[in-house]
Motif scaffolding. Structure first.
Motif, PDB file in Angstrom:
ATOM      1  N   LEU A   1       0.828  -1.206   0.000  1.00 49.52           N
ATOM      2  CA  LEU A   1       0.000   0.000   0.000  1.00 49.52           C
ATOM      3  C   LEU A   1       0.862   1.255   0.000  1.00 49.52           C
ATOM      4  O   LEU A   1       0.622   2.194  -0.766  1.00 49.52           O
ATOM      5  CB  LEU A   1      -0.934   0.003   1.210  1.00 49.52           C
ATOM      6  CG  LEU A   1      -1.782   1.276   1.370  1.00 49.52           C
ATOM      7  CD1 LEU A   1      -2.761   1.416   0.208  1.00 49.52           C
ATOM      8  CD2 LEU A   1      -2.533   1.275   2.702  1.00 49.52           C
ATOM      9  N   ILE A   2       1.871   1.300   0.859  1.00 48.88           N
ATOM     10  CA  ILE A   2       2.729   2.484   0.949  1.00 48.88           C
ATOM     11  C   ILE A   2       3.457   2.729  -0.369  1.00 48.88           C
ATOM     12  O   ILE A   2       3.601   3.870  -0.823  1.00 48.88           O
ATOM     13  CB  ILE A   2       3.712   2.332   2.120  1.00 48.88           C
ATOM     14  CG1 ILE A   2       2.941   2.383   3.453  1.00 48.88           C
ATOM     15  CG2 ILE A   2       4.779   3.425   2.083  1.00 48.88           C
ATOM     16  CD1 ILE A   2       3.766   2.013   4.647  1.00 48.88           C
ATOM     17  N   ALA A   3       3.903   1.646  -1.013  1.00 47.55           N
ATOM     18  CA  ALA A   3       4.546   1.795  -2.323  1.00 47.55           C
ATOM     19  C   ALA A   3       3.567   2.392  -3.326  1.00 47.55           C
ATOM     20  O   ALA A   3       3.945   3.238  -4.156  1.00 47.55           O
ATOM     21  CB  ALA A   3       5.063   0.442  -2.804  1.00 47.55           C
ATOM     22  N   SER A   4       2.305   1.978  -3.259  1.00 51.11           N
ATOM     23  CA  SER A   4       1.299   2.525  -4.162  1.00 51.11           C
ATOM     24  C   SER A   4       1.030   3.993  -3.864  1.00 51.11           C
ATOM     25  O   SER A   4       0.902   4.809  -4.781  1.00 51.11           O
ATOM     26  CB  SER A   4       0.002   1.708  -4.049  1.00 51.11           C
ATOM     27  OG  SER A   4      -0.987   2.183  -4.924  1.00 51.11           O
ATOM     28  N   VAL A   5       0.949   4.337  -2.572  1.00 52.77           N
ATOM     29  CA  VAL A   5       0.743   5.742  -2.185  1.00 52.77           C
ATOM     30  C   VAL A   5       1.862   6.612  -2.732  1.00 52.77           C
ATOM     31  O   VAL A   5       1.630   7.714  -3.254  1.00 52.77           O
ATOM     32  CB  VAL A   5       0.671   5.870  -0.648  1.00 52.77           C
ATOM     33  CG1 VAL A   5       0.784   7.323  -0.212  1.00 52.77           C
ATOM     34  CG2 VAL A   5      -0.621   5.263  -0.121  1.00 52.77           C
ATOM     35  N   ARG A   6       3.090   6.118  -2.633  1.00 57.05           N
ATOM     36  CA  ARG A   6       4.262   6.896  -3.051  1.00 57.05           C
ATOM     37  C   ARG A   6       4.596   6.719  -4.525  1.00 57.05           C
ATOM     38  O   ARG A   6       5.591   7.240  -5.004  1.00 57.05           O
ATOM     39  CB  ARG A   6       5.453   6.496  -2.180  1.00 57.05           C
ATOM     40  CG  ARG A   6       5.258   6.852  -0.711  1.00 57.05           C
ATOM     41  CD  ARG A   6       6.391   6.346   0.150  1.00 57.05           C
ATOM     42  NE  ARG A   6       6.264   6.822   1.528  1.00 57.05           N
ATOM     43  CZ  ARG A   6       7.073   6.452   2.524  1.00 57.05           C
ATOM     44  NH1 ARG A   6       8.067   5.590   2.285  1.00 57.05           N
ATOM     45  NH2 ARG A   6       6.892   6.929   3.729  1.00 57.05           N
ATOM     46  N   LYS A   7       3.744   5.948  -5.218  1.00 57.64           N
ATOM     47  CA  LYS A   7       3.964   5.675  -6.646  1.00 57.64           C
ATOM     48  C   LYS A   7       5.341   5.065  -6.890  1.00 57.64           C
ATOM     49  O   LYS A   7       6.056   5.441  -7.827  1.00 57.64           O
ATOM     50  CB  LYS A   7       3.746   6.945  -7.462  1.00 57.64           C
ATOM     51  CG  LYS A   7       2.304   7.442  -7.408  1.00 57.64           C
ATOM     52  CD  LYS A   7       2.108   8.708  -8.220  1.00 57.64           C
ATOM     53  CE  LYS A   7       0.616   9.042  -8.356  1.00 57.64           C
ATOM     54  NZ  LYS A   7      -0.114   9.014  -7.072  1.00 57.64           N
ATOM     55  N   GLU A   8       5.689   4.132  -6.042  1.00 56.01           N
ATOM     56  CA  GLU A   8       6.930   3.383  -6.158  1.00 56.01           C
ATOM     57  C   GLU A   8       6.623   1.964  -6.626  1.00 56.01           C
ATOM     58  O   GLU A   8       5.488   1.492  -6.505  1.00 56.01           O
ATOM     59  CB  GLU A   8       7.656   3.333  -4.804  1.00 56.01           C
ATOM     60  CG  GLU A   8       8.055   4.703  -4.276  1.00 56.01           C
ATOM     61  CD  GLU A   8       8.594   4.622  -2.845  1.00 56.01           C
ATOM     62  OE1 GLU A   8       9.150   5.633  -2.390  1.00 56.01           O
ATOM     63  OE2 GLU A   8       8.449   3.563  -2.214  1.00 56.01           O
ATOM     64  N   PRO A   9       7.622   1.250  -7.153  1.00 59.00           N
ATOM     65  CA  PRO A   9       7.387  -0.140  -7.553  1.00 59.00           C
ATOM     66  C   PRO A   9       7.015  -0.992  -6.342  1.00 59.00           C
ATOM     67  O   PRO A   9       7.399  -0.685  -5.204  1.00 59.00           O
ATOM     68  CB  PRO A   9       8.745  -0.579  -8.134  1.00 59.00           C
ATOM     69  CG  PRO A   9       9.466   0.687  -8.447  1.00 59.00           C
ATOM     70  CD  PRO A   9       8.995   1.705  -7.457  1.00 59.00           C
ATOM     71  N   ASP A  10       6.253  -2.054  -6.595  1.00 56.24           N
ATOM     72  CA  ASP A  10       5.931  -2.980  -5.507  1.00 56.24           C
ATOM     73  C   ASP A  10       7.212  -3.509  -4.885  1.00 56.24           C
ATOM     74  O   ASP A  10       8.180  -3.802  -5.598  1.00 56.24           O
ATOM     75  CB  ASP A  10       5.104  -4.157  -6.030  1.00 56.24           C
ATOM     76  CG  ASP A  10       3.641  -3.796  -6.194  1.00 56.24           C
ATOM     77  OD1 ASP A  10       3.236  -2.745  -5.672  1.00 56.24           O
ATOM     78  OD2 ASP A  10       2.911  -4.559  -6.846  1.00 56.24           O
ATOM     79  N   PRO A  11       7.259  -3.630  -3.546  1.00 59.57           N
ATOM     80  CA  PRO A  11       8.467  -4.159  -2.903  1.00 59.57           C
ATOM     81  C   PRO A  11       8.725  -5.593  -3.326  1.00 59.57           C
ATOM     82  O   PRO A  11       7.810  -6.339  -3.670  1.00 59.57           O
ATOM     83  CB  PRO A  11       8.137  -4.058  -1.409  1.00 59.57           C
ATOM     84  CG  PRO A  11       6.648  -3.993  -1.339  1.00 59.57           C
ATOM     85  CD  PRO A  11       6.190  -3.314  -2.590  1.00 59.57           C
ATOM     86  N   ALA A  12       9.999  -5.968  -3.292  1.00 58.16           N
ATOM     87  CA  ALA A  12      10.380  -7.334  -3.651  1.00 58.16           C
ATOM     88  C   ALA A  12       9.736  -8.317  -2.689  1.00 58.16           C
ATOM     89  O   ALA A  12       9.513  -7.993  -1.515  1.00 58.16           O
ATOM     90  CB  ALA A  12      11.899  -7.483  -3.605  1.00 58.16           C
ATOM     91  N   PRO A  13       9.376  -9.515  -3.158  1.00 59.04           N
ATOM     92  CA  PRO A  13       8.760 -10.517  -2.276  1.00 59.04           C
ATOM     93  C   PRO A  13       9.612 -10.767  -1.042  1.00 59.04           C
ATOM     94  O   PRO A  13      10.841 -10.859  -1.120  1.00 59.04           O
ATOM     95  CB  PRO A  13       8.678 -11.766  -3.158  1.00 59.04           C
ATOM     96  CG  PRO A  13       8.687 -11.235  -4.554  1.00 59.04           C
ATOM     97  CD  PRO A  13       9.554 -10.008  -4.525  1.00 59.04           C
TER      98      PRO A  13
END
Length: 324
Positions: free
Chosen positions: A293-305
């Motif tokens: 969610l935070i990555a989406s808020v910040r428009k960053e790539p999804d974190p690595a698994p």
């Protein structure tokens, strides 16, 4: 605005200062800062969030049915706090469609920057992208809050059986959970596949219902002359029933019968013998969802698994196969 008047600057300059935007001269920043301290000014956070769409808050939607998500909530909240966000926890009535409608309204309210739903929702990709706040729905539960996704992964069963085979066990029984649950179906199928792949024998699958009583019934029906030496139980409660049933028949665990469970309930480590089990890191599950969610808020790539959420805890209820 009193702050602007005292600092000798325009109200637009004060607004830029409050929005943490750069481009202000150090002397200007110092004057505005001094005026704010002198007036003991507190900015209107709601008004600011309406202008900037940055509230510094995220929301976690909880289910309303009989489910205890405390560990997932703890992991998600810790991840949000570590990233500098405050967290609001909400519970909305109704099914997935009703929850979705309320979530979409909240996403456009300007009150939060992102929403993590631990209860199922049904927005389309277009609906998600069109919202002012990011939305991430957990893929780990269906609308009845039964585990799916990673929670339905039965792969640890294969590791359990392989380790038991290394200890000399050749004949197994699986006491399954209710087949209404994807997690029970996943464990059952992994059991059947593993027995076949490893060239082992199965005394069958007993269709249980997640209760200790089903574990007792499964053991009670075993043939003394052709019984298994290891039982893979669907969860720790079923495993406790298996152990009780074995003792009622005069069998010792693990000398005559090895038993494994699933869920790592706290009491399992204090049983006699202590119970071998599969631990599911629900805190990590919640943390991983919040990080997405935070990555989406910040428009960053999804974190690595991250690392797998499951691990086997080997305890006293597992031992070598009996030799006679």
């Amino acid at each position: 605005m009193d702050v602007a008047r005292l600092a000798g600057v325009s109200h637009q300059t004060v607004s830029r200062y409050l929005r943490f935007q750069g481009g202000l001269k150090p002397a200007t920043v110092e004057r505005v800062d001094a005026a704010i301290r002198e007036l003991n000014y507190r900015p209107n956070l709601v008004a600011r969030s309406m202008r900037t769409r940055r509230s510094g808050r995220v929301a976690i939607l909880m289910p309303t049915v009989a489910f205890n998500p405390a560990r997932m909530l703890a992991g998600a909240t810790a991840a949000a706090h570590a990233a500098g966000y405050a967290v609001d926890v909400l519970s909305l009535e109704g099914g997935a469609e009703a929850r979705t409608e309320r979530i979409l309204e909240l996403a456009d309210s300007g009150q939060v920057e992102g929403i993590l739903s631990l209860a199922p929702i049904t927005p389309s990709s277009d609906e998600l992208l069109a919202r002012d706040a990011a939305i991430v729905g957990s893929s780990d539960f269906d609308d009845e809050m039964r585990g799916i996704g990673e929670l339905a992964d039965g792969s640890p069963v294969r590791e359990l059986i392989a380790r038991l085979a290394d200890l000399g066990h050749r004949r197994f029984l699986h006491v399954a959970g209710s087949q209404d649950f994807a997690s029970a179906r996943g464990r059952r199928q992994t059991y059947l596949d593993s027995i076949d792949e490893l060239g082992l024998e199965s005394a069958g699958v007993f269709d249980g219902d997640w209760t200790a009583e089903s574990g007792i019934r499964a053991v009670d029906r075993l043939d003394e002359r052709d019984r298994p030496t290891a039982i893979i139980a669907a969860n720790d409660l079923v495993a406790s029933g298996v152990i009780r049933g074995a003792r009622d028949r005069g069998w010792s665990v693990p000398e005559d019968l090895s038993v494994t469970g699933w869920d790592n309930v706290p009491v399992g480590q204090f049983l006699s013998p202590s119970l071998t089990t599969v631990d599911i890191d629900l805190e990590r599950l919640g943390s991983n969802a919040m990080k997405r969610l935070i990555a989406s808020v910040r428009k960053e790539p999804d974190p690595a698994p991250d690392a797998p959420i499951s691990r086997i805890i080997w305890r006293e209820s597992v031992g070598p196969a009996p030799t006679d």
